[in-house]
Design an enzyme around this catalytic site. Structure first.
Site, PDB file in Angstrom:
ATOM      1  N   ASP A  17       0.868  -1.163   0.000  1.00  0.00           N
ATOM      2  CA  ASP A  17       0.000   0.000   0.000  1.00  0.00           C
ATOM      3  C   ASP A  17       0.918   1.230   0.000  1.00  0.00           C
ATOM      4  O   ASP A  17       2.115   1.126   0.295  1.00  0.00           O
ATOM      5  CB  ASP A  17      -0.889  -0.046   1.237  1.00  0.00           C
ATOM      6  CG  ASP A  17      -1.761   1.176   1.397  1.00  0.00           C
ATOM      7  OD1 ASP A  17      -2.343   1.633   0.406  1.00  0.00           O
ATOM      8  OD2 ASP A  17      -1.829   1.697   2.534  1.00  0.00           O
ATOM      9  N   ASP A  19      -0.031   5.177   1.025  1.00  0.00           N
ATOM     10  CA  ASP A  19      -0.230   6.092   2.152  1.00  0.00           C
ATOM     11  C   ASP A  19      -0.332   5.335   3.463  1.00  0.00           C
ATOM     12  O   ASP A  19      -1.163   4.431   3.602  1.00  0.00           O
ATOM     13  CB  ASP A  19      -1.507   6.925   1.945  1.00  0.00           C
ATOM     14  CG  ASP A  19      -1.460   7.735   0.672  1.00  0.00           C
ATOM     15  OD1 ASP A  19      -1.119   8.920   0.733  1.00  0.00           O
ATOM     16  OD2 ASP A  19      -1.764   7.167  -0.408  1.00  0.00           O
ATOM     17  N   ASP A 174      -1.711  -0.964   5.794  1.00  0.00           N
ATOM     18  CA  ASP A 174      -2.001  -0.487   7.155  1.00  0.00           C
ATOM     19  C   ASP A 174      -3.494  -0.374   7.415  1.00  0.00           C
ATOM     20  O   ASP A 174      -3.909   0.305   8.348  1.00  0.00           O
ATOM     21  CB  ASP A 174      -1.337   0.877   7.393  1.00  0.00           C
ATOM     22  CG  ASP A 174      -1.963   1.987   6.566  1.00  0.00           C
ATOM     23  OD1 ASP A 174      -2.256   1.753   5.371  1.00  0.00           O
ATOM     24  OD2 ASP A 174      -2.167   3.090   7.107  1.00  0.00           O
TER      25      ASP A 174
END
Length: 225
Positions: A17, A19, A174
């Site tokens: 991922d 960001d 996250d």
């Protein structure tokens, strides 16, 4: 450089991922939202209020700044304004998390491919990753396949572009949707516990294959450090 641990001997690629996993972009996202509040005579909100929502992009920032959700009247206009403001300042403070660059270098030194799969539109993801010199072999955005995570299509597209079977990939993110998408794509999954995670999120309940407490942990768990 050590070899892969036996459990990961089949691994050929790591997908990330963006960001909250590779880059800390919440400050610039929050600045765009606060600029919109200032335009309307509203006081800025503290960064700490925005940060847990950094992985949700415009939806998360506008939800905090104006208590508005997609589908409500005026949301689309606010979103368009937010994206334009963000595009103008997205390089201001955004940087890779400390330790990320050495982690990526370690993966490359071990002969593993790596790429990025993000819900961020290509309009932002491609120039941002280029400007930060991350060196990803593939970047798949939220508008690349017509699907966004937790749908597995973006992850499968990244694996296809790399020419690597999904089951030979691990996906690191996250947010719970990252784990869901990775599992649906047939990939192993890892939680970046240094990331934004979401409000009151309990990542121990996401059933990922690995939980990474710091940016140096991935190489260790793969047996490469």
């Amino acid at each position: 450089m050590k070899g892969l641990a036996p459990r990961w001997a089949h691994l050929r690629a790591v997908l990330f991922d963006l960001d909250g996993t590779l880059i800390d972009s919440a400050g610039d996202l929050a600045s765009a939202a606060n600029a919109m509040r200032a335009e309307r005579g509203l006081a800025p909100l503290p960064f700490a209020q925005y940060r847990p929502h950094g992985g949700s992009g415009a939806r998360g920032m506008l939800g905090q700044a104006f208590a508005i959700r997609p589908g409500q009247p005026g949301y689309d206009e606010l979103k368009s304004e937010f994206l334009d403001r963000y595009e103008a300042l997205m390089y201001d403070t955004t940087r890779p998390f400390a330790g990320i660059e050495s982690e990526l270098a370690g993966l490359s030194a071990a002969g593993l491919a790596w790429g990025i799969v993000t819900n961020k539109a290509e309009r932002f993801a491609v120039p941002l990753t280029t400007a930060l010199r991350l060196g990803a072999q593939v970047v798949v955005g939220g508008d690349t396949t017509g699907h966004t995570k937790p749908h597995p299509a973006p992850l499968l597209e990244a694996a296809r572009r790399l020419g690597i079977a999904p089951e030979a990939c691990v996906y690191v993110g996250d947010d719970e949707r990252d784990v869901i998408a990775g599992r649906a794509a047939g990939m192993a999954t890892a939680v970046a516990a240094w990331g934004y995670l979401g409000v009151q999120a309990d990542h121990s309940q996401w059933r990922a294959d690995m939980t990474l407490s710091s940016t140096g942990e991935l190489l260790k768990q793969l047996g490469l450090a």
